[in-house]
Design a protein around this motif. Structure first.
Motif, PDB file in Angstrom:
ATOM      1  N   THR A 186       0.817  -0.933  -0.308  1.00 54.52           N
ATOM      2  CA  THR A 186       0.143  -0.251  -0.109  1.00 54.52           C
ATOM      3  C   THR A 186       0.835   1.482   0.362  1.00 54.52           C
ATOM      4  O   THR A 186       0.958   2.127  -0.774  1.00 54.52           O
ATOM      5  N   VAL A 195       2.158   1.785  -3.776  1.00 51.05           N
ATOM      6  CA  VAL A 195       1.223   2.411  -4.567  1.00 51.05           C
ATOM      7  C   VAL A 195       0.663   3.724  -4.435  1.00 51.05           C
ATOM      8  O   VAL A 195       0.766   4.510  -5.273  1.00 51.05           O
ATOM      9  N   ASP A 196       0.952   4.402  -2.394  1.00 54.10           N
ATOM     10  CA  ASP A 196       0.916   5.504  -3.059  1.00 54.10           C
ATOM     11  C   ASP A 196       1.297   5.967  -3.637  1.00 54.10           C
ATOM     12  O   ASP A 196       1.246   7.448  -4.077  1.00 54.10           O
ATOM     13  N   MET A 221       3.414   5.417  -5.563  1.00 53.95           N
ATOM     14  CA  MET A 221       3.767   5.847  -7.227  1.00 53.95           C
ATOM     15  C   MET A 221       3.261   6.654  -7.827  1.00 53.95           C
ATOM     16  O   MET A 221       3.073   7.312  -8.822  1.00 53.95           O
ATOM     17  N   LEU A 222       1.636   6.764  -6.733  1.00 58.67           N
ATOM     18  CA  LEU A 222      -0.132   7.836  -8.154  1.00 58.67           C
ATOM     19  C   LEU A 222       1.299   8.734  -7.401  1.00 58.67           C
ATOM     20  O   LEU A 222       0.512   9.863  -8.523  1.00 58.67           O
ATOM     21  N   VAL A 223       1.691   9.510  -6.667  1.00 58.68           N
ATOM     22  CA  VAL A 223       1.634  10.698  -6.429  1.00 58.68           C
ATOM     23  C   VAL A 223       2.929  10.919  -7.275  1.00 58.68           C
ATOM     24  O   VAL A 223       2.412  11.974  -7.997  1.00 58.68           O
ATOM     25  N   LEU A 265       3.069  10.217 -10.233  1.00 62.02           N
ATOM     26  CA  LEU A 265       2.002   9.710 -11.746  1.00 62.02           C
ATOM     27  C   LEU A 265       1.459  11.256 -11.781  1.00 62.02           C
ATOM     28  O   LEU A 265       1.745  11.900 -12.714  1.00 62.02           O
ATOM     29  N   ILE A 266       1.255  11.682 -10.643  1.00 62.83           N
ATOM     30  CA  ILE A 266       0.910  13.050 -10.969  1.00 62.83           C
ATOM     31  C   ILE A 266       1.728  14.001 -10.831  1.00 62.83           C
ATOM     32  O   ILE A 266       1.378  14.586 -11.747  1.00 62.83           O
TER      33      ILE A 266
END
Length: 172
Positions: A28, A31-32, A34-36, A38-39
């Protein structure tokens, strides 16, 4: 107060402890992060283009393959001319281009020059810039337009301008 330590002593059940080591990885936080990232890259990617803001016209032409980075001449909505990101007067454009080309290695193919013109600019101003560049001997000059997908595409290279032929006078 009696407390059970879970050992082998009196009242113990033979296990070393109540909790065992967990053999699973918690993804988790990964993933957090990686999403940051990506944005951040999605927001930063459009900002990595040439710095002069120009509203390019749209075209369905395909993009050309590039060996070396081209020189970009931009004409913004006010008619000001920029070589890469530096503003230059029309009279100083050719000497600067020639100085850049002199630094090129001998035998190397001439660098391509892209002319970007704002959609709302007078067509004559863009042609004036292109004519000045091509009359100075630069043959690899092309116009840029924006493809519908949002990335710029180069049009086919423009041949050096030839004077218009005068119609023959009418005979009586």
């Amino acid at each position: 107060m009696a407390m059970s330590t879970g050992g082998n002593g009196p009242g113990g059940n033979g296990r070393r402890g109540r909790y065992r080591a967990m053999a699973e990885i918690n993804v988790t936080p990964l993933v957090d992060v990686m999403l940051v990232l990506l944005i951040i890259f999605m927001v930063a990617a459009p900002l990595m283009t040439v710095g002069v803001p120009i509203d390019l016209p749209k075209t369905n032409a395909s993009a050309l393959n590039q060996e070396t980075e081209p020189l970009t001449i931009s004409v913004n909505a006010e008619g000001r001319i920029f070589l890469q990101e530096t503003e230059v007067p029309l009279e100083g454009l050719v000497p600067q281009l020639q100085a850049i080309m002199r630094e090129q290695k001998p035998g190397e193919q001439q660098r391509r020059i892209f002319v970007r013109g704002d959609r709302g600019i007078n067509y004559g101003r863009v042609m004036e810039v292109m004519g000045t560049v091509s009359s100075a001997g630069f043959t690899r000059v092309a116009l840029l337009a924006e493809q519908p997908s949002g990335r710029p595409a180069a049009a086919q290279p423009v041949a050096p301008a030839q004077p218009a032929q005068q119609p023959a006078p009418a005979r009586r």
